[in-house]
Design a protein around this motif. Sequence first.
Motif, PDB file in Angstrom:
ATOM      1  N   VAL A   1     -10.730   6.783   7.923  1.00 53.99           N
ATOM      2  CA  VAL A   1      -9.765   6.058   7.960  1.00 53.99           C
ATOM      3  C   VAL A   1     -10.324   4.380   8.281  1.00 53.99           C
ATOM      4  CG1 VAL A   1      -7.557   5.314   8.553  1.00 53.99           C
ATOM      5  CG2 VAL A   1      -7.820   7.235   7.223  1.00 53.99           C
ATOM      6  N   VAL A   2      -9.738   3.445   8.561  1.00 52.77           N
ATOM      7  CA  VAL A   2     -10.234   1.734   9.385  1.00 52.77           C
ATOM      8  C   VAL A   2      -8.511   1.900   9.680  1.00 52.77           C
ATOM      9  CG1 VAL A   2     -10.963  -0.124  10.229  1.00 52.77           C
ATOM     10  CG2 VAL A   2     -12.009   1.998   8.143  1.00 52.77           C
ATOM     11  N   ILE A   3      -8.184   1.162  11.061  1.00 52.50           N
ATOM     12  CA  ILE A   3      -6.560   0.764  11.613  1.00 52.50           C
ATOM     13  C   ILE A   3      -7.452  -0.622  11.787  1.00 52.50           C
ATOM     14  CG2 ILE A   3      -5.300   0.477  12.935  1.00 52.50           C
ATOM     15  CD1 ILE A   3      -5.029   3.663  11.779  1.00 52.50           C
ATOM     16  N   SER A   4      -6.588  -1.916  11.991  1.00 50.87           N
ATOM     17  CA  SER A   4      -7.403  -2.975  12.641  1.00 50.87           C
ATOM     18  C   SER A   4      -6.376  -3.772  12.076  1.00 50.87           C
ATOM     19  CB  SER A   4      -8.378  -3.461  12.291  1.00 50.87           C
ATOM     20  OG  SER A   4      -8.878  -4.439  12.529  1.00 50.87           O
ATOM     21  N   SER A   5      -5.806  -4.502  13.454  1.00 45.92           N
ATOM     22  CA  SER A   5      -5.389  -5.966  13.453  1.00 45.92           C
ATOM     23  C   SER A   5      -5.923  -6.936  13.301  1.00 45.92           C
ATOM     24  CB  SER A   5      -4.143  -6.512  15.177  1.00 45.92           C
ATOM     25  OG  SER A   5      -5.229  -6.217  16.027  1.00 45.92           O
ATOM     26  N   ALA A   6      -7.180  -7.118  12.613  1.00 49.52           N
ATOM     27  CA  ALA A   6      -7.697  -7.904  12.034  1.00 49.52           C
ATOM     28  C   ALA A   6      -7.082  -8.208  10.942  1.00 49.52           C
ATOM     29  CB  ALA A   6      -8.911  -7.737  12.584  1.00 49.52           C
ATOM     30  N   MET A   7      -6.655  -7.869   9.906  1.00 49.74           N
ATOM     31  CA  MET A   7      -5.963  -8.414   8.905  1.00 49.74           C
ATOM     32  C   MET A   7      -6.982  -9.438   7.267  1.00 49.74           C
ATOM     33  SD  MET A   7      -1.440  -9.434   9.560  1.00 49.74           S
ATOM     34  CE  MET A   7      -1.239  -9.604   7.663  1.00 49.74           C
ATOM     35  N   PRO A   8      -7.493 -10.341   7.926  1.00 51.20           N
ATOM     36  CA  PRO A   8      -8.611 -10.339   6.779  1.00 51.20           C
ATOM     37  C   PRO A   8      -9.883  -9.710   6.940  1.00 51.20           C
ATOM     38  CG  PRO A   8      -8.029 -12.373   8.211  1.00 51.20           C
ATOM     39  CD  PRO A   8      -7.391 -11.311   9.059  1.00 51.20           C
ATOM     40  N   TRP A   9     -10.038  -9.135   7.901  1.00 51.79           N
ATOM     41  CA  TRP A   9     -11.426  -8.054   7.871  1.00 51.79           C
ATOM     42  C   TRP A   9     -11.210  -7.408   6.971  1.00 51.79           C
ATOM     43  CZ3 TRP A   9     -11.060 -12.366  11.645  1.00 51.79           C
ATOM     44  CH2 TRP A   9     -12.360 -12.872  11.643  1.00 51.79           C
ATOM     45  N   GLN A  10      -9.897  -6.263   7.543  1.00 59.40           N
ATOM     46  CA  GLN A  10      -9.538  -5.513   6.336  1.00 59.40           C
ATOM     47  C   GLN A  10      -9.480  -5.670   5.357  1.00 59.40           C
ATOM     48  OE1 GLN A  10      -9.614  -2.737   8.651  1.00 59.40           O
ATOM     49  NE2 GLN A  10      -8.112  -1.712   8.177  1.00 59.40           N
ATOM     50  N   LEU A  11      -9.234  -7.027   4.431  1.00 53.60           N
ATOM     51  CA  LEU A  11      -8.815  -7.362   3.407  1.00 53.60           C
ATOM     52  C   LEU A  11     -10.092  -8.022   2.438  1.00 53.60           C
ATOM     53  CD1 LEU A  11      -5.797  -7.984   3.618  1.00 53.60           C
ATOM     54  CD2 LEU A  11      -6.136  -9.633   2.186  1.00 53.60           C
ATOM     55  N   ALA A  12     -10.900  -8.012   3.326  1.00 53.33           N
ATOM     56  CA  ALA A  12     -12.536  -8.488   3.196  1.00 53.33           C
ATOM     57  C   ALA A  12     -13.387  -7.135   2.684  1.00 53.33           C
ATOM     58  CB  ALA A  12     -13.033  -8.699   3.874  1.00 53.33           C
ATOM     59  N   LEU A  13     -12.767  -5.813   3.494  1.00 49.84           N
ATOM     60  CA  LEU A  13     -13.509  -4.326   3.267  1.00 49.84           C
ATOM     61  C   LEU A  13     -13.325  -4.391   1.901  1.00 49.84           C
ATOM     62  CD1 LEU A  13     -12.830  -2.677   6.843  1.00 49.84           C
ATOM     63  CD2 LEU A  13     -15.001  -3.433   5.240  1.00 49.84           C
ATOM     64  N   SER A  14     -11.760  -4.172   1.804  1.00 49.87           N
ATOM     65  CA  SER A  14     -11.345  -4.596   0.451  1.00 49.87           C
ATOM     66  C   SER A  14     -12.197  -5.192  -1.468  1.00 49.87           C
ATOM     67  CB  SER A  14      -9.625  -4.141   0.260  1.00 49.87           C
ATOM     68  OG  SER A  14      -9.750  -3.928  -1.304  1.00 49.87           O
ATOM     69  N   ASN A  15     -12.134  -6.450  -0.616  1.00 52.55           N
ATOM     70  CA  ASN A  15     -12.623  -7.318  -1.638  1.00 52.55           C
ATOM     71  C   ASN A  15     -13.981  -7.075  -1.330  1.00 52.55           C
ATOM     72  OD1 ASN A  15     -11.461  -9.162  -3.524  1.00 52.55           O
ATOM     73  ND2 ASN A  15     -13.310 -10.872  -1.932  1.00 52.55           N
ATOM     74  N   ASP A  16     -14.515  -6.490  -0.845  1.00 48.04           N
ATOM     75  CA  ASP A  16     -16.176  -6.016  -0.750  1.00 48.04           C
ATOM     76  C   ASP A  16     -16.110  -4.626  -1.683  1.00 48.04           C
ATOM     77  OD1 ASP A  16     -17.503  -7.864  -0.093  1.00 48.04           O
ATOM     78  OD2 ASP A  16     -17.597  -8.335   2.547  1.00 48.04           O
ATOM     79  N   GLY A  17     -15.589  -3.967  -2.194  1.00 45.78           N
ATOM     80  CA  GLY A  17     -15.072  -2.831  -2.477  1.00 45.78           C
ATOM     81  C   GLY A  17     -15.385  -1.227  -2.263  1.00 45.78           C
ATOM     82  N   LEU A  18     -14.998  -1.552  -0.341  1.00 43.62           N
ATOM     83  CA  LEU A  18     -15.442  -0.439   0.715  1.00 43.62           C
ATOM     84  C   LEU A  18     -14.630   0.304   0.893  1.00 43.62           C
ATOM     85  CD1 LEU A  18     -17.770  -2.408   2.934  1.00 43.62           C
ATOM     86  CD2 LEU A  18     -18.172  -0.783   1.749  1.00 43.62           C
ATOM     87  N   ALA A  19     -12.821   0.144  -0.001  1.00 43.64           N
ATOM     88  CA  ALA A  19     -11.860   0.762  -0.099  1.00 43.64           C
ATOM     89  C   ALA A  19     -11.656   1.351  -0.879  1.00 43.64           C
ATOM     90  CB  ALA A  19     -10.617  -0.495   0.791  1.00 43.64           C
ATOM     91  N   GLN A  20      -9.958   2.766  -0.745  1.00 40.38           N
ATOM     92  CA  GLN A  20     -10.074   3.271  -1.782  1.00 40.38           C
ATOM     93  C   GLN A  20      -7.997   3.092  -2.117  1.00 40.38           C
ATOM     94  OE1 GLN A  20     -10.558   7.735  -1.969  1.00 40.38           O
ATOM     95  NE2 GLN A  20     -12.185   6.873  -0.668  1.00 40.38           N
ATOM     96  N   PRO A  21      -8.320   3.375  -3.374  1.00 37.94           N
ATOM     97  CA  PRO A  21      -6.417   2.933  -3.056  1.00 37.94           C
ATOM     98  C   PRO A  21      -6.070   4.254  -3.584  1.00 37.94           C
ATOM     99  CG  PRO A  21      -7.958   3.374  -5.455  1.00 37.94           C
ATOM    100  CD  PRO A  21      -9.002   3.638  -5.062  1.00 37.94           C
ATOM    101  N   ILE A  22      -4.717   3.554  -2.737  1.00 34.39           N
ATOM    102  CA  ILE A  22      -4.542   5.943  -2.835  1.00 34.39           C
ATOM    103  C   ILE A  22      -2.358   5.468  -3.900  1.00 34.39           C
ATOM    104  CG2 ILE A  22      -2.697   7.081  -0.482  1.00 34.39           C
ATOM    105  CD1 ILE A  22      -4.510   5.071   0.813  1.00 34.39           C
ATOM    106  N   ASP A  23      -2.269   6.964  -4.398  1.00 33.58           N
ATOM    107  CA  ASP A  23      -1.474   6.501  -4.796  1.00 33.58           C
ATOM    108  C   ASP A  23      -0.274   7.357  -4.686  1.00 33.58           C
ATOM    109  OD1 ASP A  23       0.890   6.093  -7.139  1.00 33.58           O
ATOM    110  OD2 ASP A  23      -0.942   6.711  -9.139  1.00 33.58           O
ATOM    111  N   THR A  24       0.860   7.079  -3.847  1.00 36.92           N
ATOM    112  CA  THR A  24       1.592   7.448  -3.240  1.00 36.92           C
ATOM    113  C   THR A  24       2.779   7.543  -3.834  1.00 36.92           C
ATOM    114  OG1 THR A  24       2.004   7.128  -1.431  1.00 36.92           O
ATOM    115  CG2 THR A  24       0.372   9.100  -1.869  1.00 36.92           C
ATOM    116  N   GLU A  25       4.110   8.501  -3.716  1.00 42.03           N
ATOM    117  CA  GLU A  25       5.001   7.210  -3.912  1.00 42.03           C
ATOM    118  C   GLU A  25       6.112   6.486  -2.731  1.00 42.03           C
ATOM    119  OE1 GLU A  25       9.695   8.694  -3.074  1.00 42.03           O
ATOM    120  OE2 GLU A  25       8.622  10.651  -3.847  1.00 42.03           O
ATOM    121  N   GLU A  26       5.019   6.790  -1.618  1.00 42.71           N
ATOM    122  CA  GLU A  26       5.646   5.575  -0.611  1.00 42.71           C
ATOM    123  C   GLU A  26       4.300   4.671  -0.485  1.00 42.71           C
ATOM    124  OE1 GLU A  26       7.533   6.431   1.857  1.00 42.71           O
ATOM    125  OE2 GLU A  26       7.363   8.504   2.076  1.00 42.71           O
ATOM    126  N   THR A  27       3.058   5.030  -0.892  1.00 40.96           N
ATOM    127  CA  THR A  27       2.702   3.495  -1.034  1.00 40.96           C
ATOM    128  C   THR A  27       3.193   2.782  -2.195  1.00 40.96           C
ATOM    129  OG1 THR A  27       0.779   4.408  -2.340  1.00 40.96           O
ATOM    130  CG2 THR A  27       0.762   4.328  -0.432  1.00 40.96           C
TER     131      THR A  27
END
Length: 355
Positions: A91-117
Amino acid sequence: MKLPSLKLPTLKLPRRWLKRSLLSVGIVTSFAGLSVQAQPLIVEGALDQDVFQPVLDAFLASNPDIQMDYRDRSTLMADTLARTARPAPDVVISSAMPWQLALSNDGLAQPIDTEETRQWPAWAKWREEVFGFTFEPIVMAYRLDLAAAMKPPMTHQDMLTLLREHQEVLRGRVVTYSPQSSGIGDVLAQQDARYTPKMWDLVSAMGHAYVREATSSKAMLEGLSAGRYWLAYNVLGSYAMVWAQHHPEVIVQVPNDYSLVMMRTALVHRDAQHPVAGKRFVNFLLSKAGQSVMAGDTPLFSLRSDVIGPYTAQRLRDEVGDHLYPIPLDASLLAFVDPLRRAAFLKRWREQMKD
């Protein structure tokens, strides 16, 4: 409005958070009685562990089969490790929101499918992969010395006027985030450029007043209490509020014209070795149980509308008014980490600070 007027209760955070050194990275947080078969969970977190500890403890108490290795990092270090560490963090946690989106955009995150999400607000998530789970105002903080010498700023225009009219008195006594060395500092500076027509006038005035640059809110707050600084600009309100409760010489001010609100974001890494544990943790951060801990035992402010406590987004809105501007998790943030745009922004920042 001075934030302490919210009359928020004093948080029982460990006193070591109020001292100089950060916790060593790689500390293993474990639940008492944890069996040797416990499932590991590695978290790279740009969020002070002492502040976050009540949430970690609550998660581990309800998940005794997980042993967490929480690593307290800077925003840029957390991003670097998310891209280069082998094995990758879970898990990666950060306040640098653009960097987190860039990780996702670069394919480095995986989806989470739960009732909460699935039920999480659209403005606080990205591609079902990156989830904002706090609601933290960006504030100004100042020493009482400043209030004795001049009228403290209440708006961004006040900040500009103050730097221009009291340049000599304030020389070297003002501090702000470094957009070059801090991911959240870069985000806040670029967001200011969107909301403040006189942003570059303000940066130029900072340069003439020899404003110092820091890499963390903690460094700015420590400098205020030590007397090195009289005024800190663009401080994380969550940290500043706790600090002011223990340091009466520091006053926190929510800007009256607009106040940015940033979110800590969490994602599960694409190459996580323990993805099930990672998804359970992120799901907990969004759950009513996890958000209730944030609302009652931390200054991180819960996003959920069904949570009651002194630290909720709704209470902050009720007290501060309609000039809160949450930074949404949307495609516009990706432009902030575009190499050419960021290089141009930082070049202009350096030029204006030296003007």
